[in-house]
Design an enzyme around this catalytic site. Structure first.
Site, PDB file in Angstrom:
ATOM      1  CB  VAL A  40      -0.949  -0.004   1.231  1.00  0.00           C
ATOM      2  CG1 VAL A  40      -1.711   1.304   1.350  1.00  0.00           C
ATOM      3  CG2 VAL A  40      -1.899  -1.186   1.147  1.00  0.00           C
ATOM      4  CE1 TYR A  41       5.661   5.189   3.213  1.00  0.00           C
ATOM      5  CE2 TYR A  41       6.940   4.391   1.346  1.00  0.00           C
ATOM      6  CZ  TYR A  41       6.742   5.312   2.350  1.00  0.00           C
ATOM      7  OH  TYR A  41       7.617   6.366   2.500  1.00  0.00           O
ATOM      8  CG  ASP A  42       6.197  -0.298  -2.063  1.00  0.00           C
ATOM      9  OD1 ASP A  42       6.780   0.549  -1.357  1.00  0.00           O
ATOM     10  OD2 ASP A  42       6.489  -1.509  -2.069  1.00  0.00           O
ATOM     11  CB  SER A  87      32.355  13.043  24.723  1.00  0.00           C
ATOM     12  OG  SER A  87      33.427  13.620  25.396  1.00  0.00           O
ATOM     13  CD  GLU A 117      18.520   8.692  27.499  1.00  0.00           C
ATOM     14  OE1 GLU A 117      19.348   8.802  26.587  1.00  0.00           O
ATOM     15  OE2 GLU A 117      17.888   9.656  27.957  1.00  0.00           O
ATOM     16  CE  LYS A 119      28.563   5.849  25.267  1.00  0.00           C
ATOM     17  NZ  LYS A 119      29.146   5.382  24.008  1.00  0.00           N
TER      18      LYS A 119
HETATM   19  S1  IVH Z   1      23.846  11.778  25.831  1.00  0.00           S
HETATM   20  C1  IVH Z   1      26.813  15.540  26.620  1.00  0.00           C
HETATM   21  N1  IVH Z   1      22.581   9.544  25.352  1.00  0.00           N
HETATM   22  O1  IVH Z   1      27.622   8.326  23.300  1.00  0.00           O
HETATM   23  C2  IVH Z   1      26.728  14.309  25.802  1.00  0.00           C
HETATM   24  N2  IVH Z   1      24.680   9.880  24.288  1.00  0.00           N
HETATM   25  O2  IVH Z   1      30.147  10.401  24.604  1.00  0.00           O
HETATM   26  C3  IVH Z   1      25.308  13.852  25.722  1.00  0.00           C
HETATM   27  N3  IVH Z   1      25.339   8.065  22.788  1.00  0.00           N
HETATM   28  O3  IVH Z   1      28.932   9.933  20.897  1.00  0.00           O
HETATM   29  C4  IVH Z   1      25.226  12.528  25.126  1.00  0.00           C
HETATM   30  N4  IVH Z   1      23.553   6.800  23.089  1.00  0.00           N
HETATM   31  O4  IVH Z   1      26.371  10.139  20.619  1.00  0.00           O
HETATM   32  C5  IVH Z   1      23.689  10.265  25.102  1.00  0.00           C
HETATM   33  N5  IVH Z   1      21.325   7.632  24.985  1.00  0.00           N
HETATM   34  C6  IVH Z   1      22.411   8.349  24.732  1.00  0.00           C
HETATM   35  C7  IVH Z   1      23.423   7.907  23.858  1.00  0.00           C
HETATM   36  C8  IVH Z   1      24.551   8.705  23.670  1.00  0.00           C
HETATM   37  C9  IVH Z   1      24.724   6.919  22.449  1.00  0.00           C
HETATM   38  C10 IVH Z   1      26.664   8.481  22.290  1.00  0.00           C
HETATM   39  C11 IVH Z   1      26.777   9.931  21.919  1.00  0.00           C
HETATM   40  C12 IVH Z   1      28.241  10.227  22.073  1.00  0.00           C
HETATM   41  C13 IVH Z   1      28.667   9.256  23.129  1.00  0.00           C
HETATM   42  C14 IVH Z   1      28.882   9.945  24.451  1.00  0.00           C
END
Ligand code: IVH
Length: 422
Positions: A40-42, A87, A117, A119
């Site tokens: 449907v999307y297509d 970072s 969260e 990572k």
């Molecule tokens: S918060 C002030 N949340 O991890 C920095 N970073 O050095 C705020 N990353 O390359 C980052 N998942 O892109 C945050 N849920 C998450 C993340 C996340 C992956 C990465 C981010 C950065 C590194 C942190």
């Protein structure tokens, strides 16, 4: 007159198709809950493309047909980030986590609610929206200056081209390649005699570094948005968790694995549970990010030169590391069986320092042509039993140079809880 009526009808249909495709795309790519079959999307997309070909003035900038630009860039221009892309500090064990908690509580002067969260193991991106329209996307670069990869980011369906509100906002997130797409991509590269990517993160980064957006479009990338660039309270939010909800209502894909934790014990439980389940996810994670939830508390804690004091990243122990075989020790058991042991340059794997590992028997040494002085890989037990395309997910960046490297030892890793009790 007739022509005008006809034109109004066409425009109405184009707007309708734009809205339908946007709704279907949001359900599929952002919410991961398709509402119509792909066919449907297509069909709708084909209809829109046909009308747009006949009426180019009805191609809206946020039309779903505009995700893949025709132009091949000659280079990426530089973008100066309005708010530096910092970072995170890292923590590696329970003691570090508790130290972080003590520092945070002391700095805030009261007990703290955290938000944990996943990572995501991809690459950081910044997305700018003006009056609700996606206008620029960039890489982190050195944190101050990144590269303009708007054309490639537009190909990611999880990135909305238009938000549900006409606001001006910068958001930050992680672009990544799902494991399934990574495996498929490497299988294809293998068939075409091309060098496979070492891991999904490299594949995602390589895809977004392409000057031809068609390549990025073919790579099936996605993104999780994890924050607002700059001051989140400027958008009427009091906490990071509120901002995540707000970002989702704007149309962004946020990760549903996040959890508010009102004690460091809860944070540790969250880490342990994800460490065990991370393999079940459709994407790679390399740790857990622990953030102070309240914006007032965040403000009070502030930043160091490089990272916020109100957040840190717990890095999962490496499951595979490279080291050197220093010697082979032979021991004779009571039954007379000779067992060879590898003496290794000590290296940390899965949270423990490994300096010795069993080589099982002499046949294995001969079969793999293991010699003293070899570069070797130590990996977590169990991984060897998987398909090679899958276990390359855990390879380090130098894998390319070490493809001939014999895998000499399996090292059984204690569980995180075991480690943490020490
Ligand atoms: S918060 C002030 N949340 O991890 C920095 N970073 O050095 C705020 N990353 O390359 C980052 N998942 O892109 C945050 N849920 C998450 C993340 C996340 C992956 C990465 C981010 C950065 C590194 C942190």
């Amino acid at each position: 007159m007739d022509q005008k009526i006809n034109r109004n009808e066409v425009e109405k249909r184009v707007r309708e198709l734009n809205n339908l495709l946007k709704e279907y795309g949001h359900a599929y790519y952002v919410l991961d809950k398709p509402v119509v079959p792909d066919s449907v999307y297509d069909q709708h997309m084909q209809e829109l493309l046909a009308i747009e070909a006949e009426h180019p003035d009805l191609i809206f900038p946020d039309s779903p047909s505009q995700r893949v630009g025709g132009e091949i860039l000659s280079n990426f221009s530089k973008v100066v980030h309005e708010f530096p892309m910092l970072s995170l500090s890292n923590v590696f064990n329970e003691e570090d986590i508790r130290d972080f908690d003590r520092r945070v509580q002391a700095g805030a002067g009261h007990s703290i609610t955290y938000i944990c969260e996943l990572k995501i193991d991809g690459l950081a991106v910044s997305l700018k929206y003006e009056k609700g329209n996606f206008i620029q996307g960039s890489t982190r670069g050195d944190g101050t200056i990144g590269e303009d990869i708007t054309a490639n980011l537009k190909t990611i369906h999880a990135i909305p081209l238009k938000l549900s509100e006409p606001i001006t906002i910068e958001v930050r997130g992680e672009a990544y390649m799902p494991k399934k797409s990574f495996i498929k991509l490497n299988e294809m590269r293998d068939e075409n005699g091309e060098e496979p990517f070492a891991n999904p993160r490299n594949a995602a980064a390589g895809s977004l570094r392409q000057l031809d957006p068609k390549i990025a479009a073919s790579r099936n990338l996605s993104v999780f948005i994890y924050g607002i660039g700059g001051d989140g309270s400027a958008y009427g939010q009091d906490s990071h968790s509120d901002s995540l909800d707000y970002l989702a209502t704007l149309g962004f894909k946020t990760n549903t694995g996040s959890k508010r934790c009102s004690s460091i014990e809860e944070v540790i439980e969250y880490i342990e549970s994800w460490q065990e389940r991370r393999q079940d996810l459709d994407y790679e994670i390399d740790g857990i990010v622990i953030k102070v939830d309240g914006y007032e508390d965040q403000e009070q804690l502030g930043f160091t030169a490089r990272s916020p004091r109100w957040a840190t990243a717990y890095k999962f122990p490496a499951e595979e590391v490279h080291t050197k075989l220093l010697d082979i020790e032979l021991s004779v058991g009571r039954t007379g069986v000779v067992t060879p042991t590898a003496i290794l340059e000590p290296v940390r794997v899965a949270g423990t320092t490994v300096a010795r590992a069993s080589l099982h028997n002499e046949d294995l040494i001969r079969e793999k042509d293991i010699r003293i002085g070899d570069a070797v890989i130590i990996r977590k037990a169990g991984i060897l039993s998987r398909k090679s395309s899958v276990f390359s997910l855990n390879n380090g960046q130098e894998w390319k140079n070490l493809t001939k490297c014999p895998i000499i030892a399996r090292y059984v890793i204690p569980s995180l809880s075991g480690l943490m009790e020490k």
